[in-house]
Design a protein around this motif. Structure first.
Motif, PDB file in Angstrom:
ATOM      1  N   LEU A  22      42.064  33.323  44.565  1.00 48.39           N
ATOM      2  CA  LEU A  22      41.865  32.149  43.715  1.00 48.39           C
ATOM      3  C   LEU A  22      41.081  32.692  42.292  1.00 48.39           C
ATOM      4  O   LEU A  22      41.724  32.348  41.449  1.00 48.39           O
ATOM      5  CB  LEU A  22      41.389  30.875  44.076  1.00 48.39           C
ATOM      6  N   ARG A  23      39.968  33.299  42.538  1.00 47.25           N
ATOM      7  CA  ARG A  23      39.488  33.560  41.534  1.00 47.25           C
ATOM      8  C   ARG A  23      40.258  34.682  40.491  1.00 47.25           C
ATOM      9  O   ARG A  23      40.267  34.521  39.389  1.00 47.25           O
ATOM     10  CB  ARG A  23      37.986  34.420  41.563  1.00 47.25           C
ATOM     11  N   ALA A  37      42.179  24.592  40.317  1.00 49.49           N
ATOM     12  CA  ALA A  37      40.868  24.438  40.023  1.00 49.49           C
ATOM     13  C   ALA A  37      40.438  23.471  39.241  1.00 49.49           C
ATOM     14  O   ALA A  37      39.464  23.034  39.367  1.00 49.49           O
ATOM     15  CB  ALA A  37      40.319  26.042  39.274  1.00 49.49           C
ATOM     16  N   ALA A  54      35.119  29.634  42.747  1.00 50.69           N
ATOM     17  CA  ALA A  54      36.518  29.567  43.565  1.00 50.69           C
ATOM     18  C   ALA A  54      36.455  29.118  45.064  1.00 50.69           C
ATOM     19  O   ALA A  54      37.052  28.159  45.341  1.00 50.69           O
ATOM     20  CB  ALA A  54      36.970  30.999  43.596  1.00 50.69           C
TER      21      ALA A  54
END
Length: 235
Positions: A22-23, A37, A54
């Motif tokens: 995700l990051r 996010a 994240a």
């Protein structure tokens, strides 16, 4: 804000991998990742979206307030007693190493404290569930974290303790434990101005690395040697 039920037998290592993904996706500007996010992070900022952000996003997607709460929920559903100590020893160790390159002495104090206390907590759990090798590796992690955030004397103390444990309990150690210990001690000595002693420890670490049997372990050591901070000492 909608949430998703936590899967049965959820794996924290898989959840941690999802947080890393995700990051990276947010950093690349992927709309789906940014939408996730924004939906779940209470203070989303794509310019400063870190691994911790994240992790928080992942936890809140499952209806939990924080990453530590998610870690606890997964752990208590999987293991009990001594195995719980082992579980947290592994997970806290891995999480602290993941965060080590993101946090330094210029980071917010609460981030520095979280990193340092995570290393201490990992070591404490290994004192309950592991052996002297696990203890030594916990001391090494504390030393590396302390040096990273500018707690130099703390880093030196734990680097010395790490090497002491290895020299006292060699029968429990792997061939890569001592070079790691001397690497941490070299950093700590360099940070305290003992340059000659630091160079000597670094040279010992490099020589011992050549004797490590497994190529993958040697590569990990060499990668660590290439990372800062070396406090002016050429790695």
């Amino acid at each position: 804000m909608s949430t998703t039920p936590l899967p049965a037998k959820a794996s924290l290592s898989q959840l941690r991998a999802r947080a890393k993904e995700l990051r990276k996706a947010v950093a690349k500007g992927r709309p789906d990742a940014i939408e996730r996010a924004r939906a779940h992070h209470p203070a989303y900022d794509d310019a400063t979206f870190t691994l911790r952000d994240a992790q928080l996003t992942i936890a809140r997607e499952y209806g939990l307030a924080s990453w530590p709460e998610l870690m606890e929920k997964v752990a208590t559903e999987l293991v009990e007693g001594r195995e719980l100590h082992r579980y947290f020893g592994v997970e806290l160790n891995n999480e602290t190493w993941d965060l080590l390159e993101e946090i330094d002495e210029m980071s917010p104090l609460e981030d520095q404290e979280r990193l340092l206390y995570g290393a201490y907590a990992a070591c404490l759990h290994w004192l309950e569930a592991g052996n002297e090798a696990n203890h030594a590796r916990g001391e090494h992690l504390i030393a590396r974290v302390a040096l990273r955030i500018g707690r130099i004397e703390v880093g030196l103390q734990h680097a010395r303790r790490c090497l002491e444990l290895i020299e006292t309990h060699r029968e429990q150690m792997s061939d890569w434990d001592e070079p790691f210990a001397r690497e941490a001690l070299a950093r700590a000595l360099a940070a305290t101005g003992h340059t000659a002693a630091a160079r000597a420890e670094l040279e010992k670490a490099r020589e011992l690395t050549k004797l490590v049997a497994n190529e993958g372990d040697r590569k990990v050591l060499e990668e660590e040697f290439a990372k800062e901070p070396w406090f002016g000492l050429t790695s």
